[in-house]
Design an enzyme around this catalytic site. Sequence first.
Site, PDB file in Angstrom:
ATOM      1  N   MET A   1       0.843  -1.176   0.000  1.00 28.65           N
ATOM      2  CA  MET A   1       0.000   0.000   0.000  1.00 28.65           C
ATOM      3  C   MET A   1       0.891   1.242   0.000  1.00 28.65           C
ATOM      4  O   MET A   1       1.493   1.569   1.010  1.00 28.65           O
ATOM      5  CB  MET A   1      -0.912  -0.018   1.229  1.00 28.65           C
ATOM      6  CG  MET A   1      -1.830   1.164   1.313  1.00 28.65           C
ATOM      7  SD  MET A   1      -2.972   1.153   2.714  1.00 28.65           S
ATOM      8  CE  MET A   1      -4.103  -0.107   2.222  1.00 28.65           C
ATOM      9  N   PRO A   2       1.006   1.934  -1.126  1.00 22.72           N
ATOM     10  CA  PRO A   2       1.833   3.140  -1.178  1.00 22.72           C
ATOM     11  C   PRO A   2       1.211   4.302  -0.400  1.00 22.72           C
ATOM     12  O   PRO A   2       0.001   4.527  -0.469  1.00 22.72           O
ATOM     13  CB  PRO A   2       1.889   3.473  -2.669  1.00 22.72           C
ATOM     14  CG  PRO A   2       1.494   2.230  -3.376  1.00 22.72           C
ATOM     15  CD  PRO A   2       0.560   1.524  -2.454  1.00 22.72           C
ATOM     16  N   TYR A   3       2.064   5.017   0.322  1.00 18.51           N
ATOM     17  CA  TYR A   3       1.676   6.233   1.025  1.00 18.51           C
ATOM     18  C   TYR A   3       2.499   7.377   0.445  1.00 18.51           C
ATOM     19  O   TYR A   3       3.715   7.278   0.362  1.00 18.51           O
ATOM     20  CB  TYR A   3       1.972   6.127   2.526  1.00 18.51           C
ATOM     21  CG  TYR A   3       1.090   5.154   3.258  1.00 18.51           C
ATOM     22  CD1 TYR A   3      -0.066   5.588   3.888  1.00 18.51           C
ATOM     23  CD2 TYR A   3       1.419   3.806   3.319  1.00 18.51           C
ATOM     24  CE1 TYR A   3      -0.881   4.692   4.567  1.00 18.51           C
ATOM     25  CE2 TYR A   3       0.612   2.907   3.988  1.00 18.51           C
ATOM     26  CZ  TYR A   3      -0.534   3.358   4.615  1.00 18.51           C
ATOM     27  OH  TYR A   3      -1.340   2.473   5.278  1.00 18.51           O
ATOM     28  N   ALA A  34       0.207  -0.438  -8.301  1.00 18.75           N
ATOM     29  CA  ALA A  34      -0.655  -0.588  -7.124  1.00 18.75           C
ATOM     30  C   ALA A  34      -2.090  -0.248  -7.503  1.00 18.75           C
ATOM     31  O   ALA A  34      -2.329   0.671  -8.279  1.00 18.75           O
ATOM     32  CB  ALA A  34      -0.190   0.337  -5.998  1.00 18.75           C
ATOM     33  N   VAL A  40      -2.639   5.869  -0.759  1.00 17.87           N
ATOM     34  CA  VAL A  40      -3.023   6.884   0.226  1.00 17.87           C
ATOM     35  C   VAL A  40      -2.190   8.138  -0.022  1.00 17.87           C
ATOM     36  O   VAL A  40      -0.966   8.062  -0.141  1.00 17.87           O
ATOM     37  CB  VAL A  40      -2.780   6.368   1.665  1.00 17.87           C
ATOM     38  CG1 VAL A  40      -3.147   7.428   2.687  1.00 17.87           C
ATOM     39  CG2 VAL A  40      -3.557   5.071   1.903  1.00 17.87           C
TER      40      VAL A  40
END
Length: 61
Positions: A1-3, A34, A40
């Site tokens: 999950m990339p932030y 992704a 996010v």
Amino acid sequence: MPYVTVKMLEGRTDEQKKALVEKVTEAVKETTGAPKENIVVFIEEMTKNHYAVGGERLSDK
């Protein structure tokens, strides 16, 4: 999950921030693969009192 965190001076409109979030999300999706729903994006806005360049606050310019 990339932030992704975007730090910028305050003053942009809600429309500008919405467009920024959409384009950043799309760029991350395209480059990392992704799923969009896992990306996010945080926007951290700072006042000119809290930002300095070369030892001088932007609010003092």
